[in-house]
Design a protein around this motif. Sequence first.
Motif, PDB file in Angstrom:
ATOM      1  N   GLN A  91      31.331 115.659  14.996  1.00 22.86           N
ATOM      2  CA  GLN A  91      31.229 117.113  15.201  1.00 22.86           C
ATOM      3  C   GLN A  91      29.798 117.341  15.652  1.00 22.86           C
ATOM      4  N   TYR A 138      37.130 125.937  17.530  1.00 26.10           N
ATOM      5  CA  TYR A 138      37.582 124.557  17.304  1.00 26.10           C
ATOM      6  C   TYR A 138      36.798 123.656  18.252  1.00 26.10           C
ATOM      7  N   GLY A 144      36.060 125.631  12.891  1.00 25.22           N
ATOM      8  CA  GLY A 144      37.515 125.551  13.075  1.00 25.22           C
ATOM      9  C   GLY A 144      38.128 124.358  12.366  1.00 25.22           C
ATOM     10  N   PRO A 145      37.674 123.128  12.685  1.00 25.90           N
ATOM     11  CA  PRO A 145      38.274 121.943  12.049  1.00 25.90           C
ATOM     12  C   PRO A 145      38.161 121.966  10.519  1.00 25.90           C
ATOM     13  N   ASN A 148      40.500 124.650   9.059  1.00 22.47           N
ATOM     14  CA  ASN A 148      41.848 124.233   9.411  1.00 22.47           C
ATOM     15  C   ASN A 148      42.330 123.156   8.429  1.00 22.47           C
ATOM     16  N   PRO A 160      45.947 128.011  14.050  1.00 22.23           N
ATOM     17  CA  PRO A 160      44.707 127.471  14.641  1.00 22.23           C
ATOM     18  C   PRO A 160      44.318 128.223  15.907  1.00 22.23           C
ATOM     19  N   SER A 162      41.352 129.468  17.021  1.00 28.09           N
ATOM     20  CA  SER A 162      40.027 129.339  17.620  1.00 28.09           C
ATOM     21  C   SER A 162      39.462 130.734  17.910  1.00 28.09           C
TER      22      SER A 162
END
Lengths: 436, 139
Positions: A91, A138, A144-145, A148, A160, A162
Amino acid sequence: MAQHYYQPEIETASREKILEIQNEKIVKQVRHVYDNVPYYRKLMEEKGVTPDDIKSVDDIKKLPFLTKADLRDAYPYGLLGTDLKKCVRIQSTSGTTGKRVVAFYTQEDIDIWEECCARAIVAAGGTNEDVCQVCYGYGLFTGGPGLNGGSHKVGCLTLPMSSGNTERQIQFMMDLGSTILCCTPSYAAYIGESLADAGYKPEDNKLKAGIFGAEPWTEEMRRSIEKSLGIKAYDIYGLTETSGPGVSFECSEQTGMHINEDHFYAEIIDPDTGEVLPEGSKGELVFTSLDKEAFPLLRYRTRDICVLTRKKCSCGRTHVKMSKPMGRSDDMLIIRGVNVFPSQIETVLLNEGYTPNYQILVDRVNNSDTIDINVELTPEQFSDKVSETQAKEKALESAMRTMLGIGPKVHLVPPKSVVRSEGKAVRVIDKRKLHD
Amino acid sequence: MSIKQLSVFVENKPGKLLEIVKNLAESEINIRAMSIADTKDFGILRLIVSDTQKAKEILSDDCVVTVTPVIAAEMSDKAGSLSSILEDFGYENINIEYMYAFTASTELGAYVVFRVDDNDAAERVLKSKGISVLDSMSI
Ligand SMILES: [Zn+2]
């Protein structure tokens, strides 16, 4: 409200139990880093510390700090703690303050990160009956991740989405009956405005809670979002360097964020001397990852200024709480020698009945700093008389002067004219950098 | 009898005024009267239009717009008619926030729009002087 926990044994463990876990983990973790991260081993050697010196979390203060500059120097693989073969994901930060940070994760790292986010969702009242709309970005961004993954672990129906495309966000929110909203606070405020523009009242949506983070926001902004969406708004904290959101999170008490102490050890230091300060002191927050494998940062200086407290919390969680960061040296502007935080400006605006939509323009004219603040006008604040509108600008200027200690120029601008990018408002334009 | 004026907050930037006038023209809204008060940063545009509600909806997309009741008084072609009104407003302690003149679409002549702090009092004064005021129907 009845309290629910994602991992009750850990989240409500006794202080002794938490210390026991931390002590066991830190000894292993320092050994792991020393053996696998030459960059940090060198820092330890320079400071004359060996893994044998670290027997408990009390010894963490002997370790060297890591800063954003180290992350830059070691980019991209210098702080990697495992074989790349074991890593399954990266990331990254937006890179707004210099080079991007790239963080690595093993599957184990991701599981722990998602568990931390799951704790946050459950603390906000989430269960497997909820519909969780994630409109953090995301992709490389951790927002986001992270949420999620946490939402999956709790068993929520996860949307999801975004960030961006607000019209579609609203359509899904209304059609699928989202009950939990995860995004940046400025985007939550924008969704609130857009819902009102579309003719919806706060009670028309099914939302009950929001989990908002990734940018500074104030109590006033919380109240305004809670009102416009008809929800309870919870803060969540984290940095890409330490995994992402979920390092700490708010509970029903809404008086600070519980740090997941079984995974992160927190210290408050004097940002000038590096000295560890006692509980309750205001200073820079420093994190040590106790069990991260791939990106195991020890004593990472976050630049966030805050306070830690172990006061008993009504939610039953025993983990230490951190205050909302009061400022961030990255965001802090030094104008005519005075420290100015954008959050102070936001506080004034909300107190005076404006929206938190503003932009700060800093420049240097004839060797003197200038600060101009563009503030979006609302129909309620608009008068058809020039003198009254000018008086409003003057009133804001005087309130700002009281709060900041320096006098900015305030300009009222039409609504929606402050630039937003991916739901994140562009708060500061510092033109002085062009002259230096 | 007051009429409805649109007050529009505009940034003092090139092209902003044109944008507004164009938007109204595209929706076939006629501008009957217009005045602008501006400062270095912003301007307040005052408009009397053929369809106030529709114009408000159109402009609200990217401007702050409010509706302000104002009085449009017919001006006779005699010297001193305006000063006599102003004098009487003064006697009655009616404050004039701003005013501007325009010519109505009919052959009726010239009008002065008054934005005052007390519309009822202003109307009484005008009525006692035998001065007719425009109603929203005749715009
Ligand atoms: Zn709590």
